[in-house]
Write a protein that holds these residues in place. Structure first.
Motif, mmCIF file in Angstrom:
data_model
loop_
_atom_site.group_PDB
_atom_site.id
_atom_site.type_symbol
_atom_site.label_atom_id
_atom_site.label_comp_id
_atom_site.label_asym_id
_atom_site.label_seq_id
_atom_site.Cartn_x
_atom_site.Cartn_y
_atom_site.Cartn_z
ATOM 1 N N LYS A 158 0.035 4.744 7.795
ATOM 2 C CA LYS A 158 -0.903 4.336 6.743
ATOM 3 C C LYS A 158 -1.777 5.547 6.418
ATOM 4 O O LYS A 158 -2.684 5.884 7.181
ATOM 5 C CB LYS A 158 -1.726 3.138 7.194
ATOM 6 C CG LYS A 158 -0.897 1.855 7.266
ATOM 7 C CD LYS A 158 -1.773 0.640 7.436
ATOM 8 C CE LYS A 158 -0.948 -0.637 7.282
ATOM 9 N NZ LYS A 158 -0.438 -0.815 5.908
ATOM 10 N N ASP A 163 3.095 2.521 2.236
ATOM 11 C CA ASP A 163 3.084 3.231 3.519
ATOM 12 C C ASP A 163 4.197 4.269 3.586
ATOM 13 O O ASP A 163 5.289 4.093 3.025
ATOM 14 C CB ASP A 163 3.252 2.256 4.675
ATOM 15 C CG ASP A 163 2.057 1.338 4.842
ATOM 16 O OD1 ASP A 163 1.007 1.600 4.229
ATOM 17 O OD2 ASP A 163 2.176 0.346 5.590
ATOM 18 N N THR A 203 0.800 -1.228 0.000
ATOM 19 C CA THR A 203 0.000 0.000 0.000
ATOM 20 C C THR A 203 0.834 1.279 0.000
ATOM 21 O O THR A 203 0.279 2.371 0.104
ATOM 22 C CB THR A 203 -0.944 0.008 1.208
ATOM 23 O OG1 THR A 203 -0.176 -0.153 2.413
ATOM 24 C CG2 THR A 203 -1.958 -1.127 1.111
#
Length: 219
Positions: free
Chosen positions: A170, A122, A120
């Motif tokens: 995040k 981060d 993702t």
């Protein structure tokens, strides 16, 4: 920012503003053939809404007030070094896990598109590891200590430790994140090639803007 290393203003962009920026990113990636694309400067992101944000007096005042807190001096005129980074495709890995210090005291970061599955992308940081240097030479020495193969390898391994010095964030699209970019070692993890990670970055206040050494090295 002084304690945990960063501050977050949740929901800073409205749904309309975020959709506008996302449409700009999608169009840019499509024009680039589905690979990494980056923009530098306010004019480069005209039509995204981010150009207008850079001119907003309320937005600018956050940076000047933070500067007064950090440096204890009157803030310099607002001249953002503005970026929009759109990571996708196989080239995204080349723009990830490169730990560094910023050249500017304050960094504001607005995620536009963040993957929710797989890798993702981060945001990683080791917060507040140095003071604001009085000389450009000392600043350059700091950067060289981080920007070498051994330091990068150590930092990449440390990020995998649950209780290590690396803070993992995040990010949520539309939020506004602030951190002391000059003082903090930071980077982003890669995202999957079929995903998009797009972030708008606003850098403010280069303490060595008038350095003669910096000017000579630049030439």
């Amino acid at each position: 920012m002084d304690g945990r290393g960063f501050a977050c203003v949740e929901g800073f962009l409205s749904d309309v503003e975020l959709a506008w920026a996302k449409a700009f990113v999608a169009s840019a990636i499509n024009k680039a053939g589905g690979t990494y694309v980056g923009f530098v400067g306010k004019s480069a992101v005209a039509g995204s809404g981010l150009d207008r944000l850079a001119e907003d007096a309320g937005f600018q005042s956050i940076f000047t007030r933070l500067y007064r807190h950090a440096v204890k001096r009157p803030p310099p005129p607002i001249e953002f070094y503005q970026l929009l980074r759109c990571l996708t495709g196989t080239a995204a890995a080349d723009h990830s896990l490169n730990f560094h210090y910023d050249s500017y005291v304050i960094t504001g970061l607005i995620p536009i598109e963040i993957p929710t599955e797989g890798q993702t992308g981060d945001f990683l940081m080791v917060p507040n590891t140095r003071p604001i240097r009085t000389s450009y030479a000392a600043n350059l020495a700091d950067k060289m200590l981080v920007d070498n193969r051994l330091s990068q390898l150590v930092l990449r391994r440390l990020r995998l430790r649950a209780q290590g010095p690396v803070t993992r964030i995040k990010m949520v699209p539309g939020n506004l994140y602030f951190f002391w970019g000059y003082r903090s070692i930071h980077t982003n993890e890669p995202c999957d090639p079929d995903k998009v990670r797009a972030t708008a970055v606003f850098h403010y206040a280069n303490p060595h803007a008038g350095s003669g050494l910096r000017s000579r090295l630049g030439r």
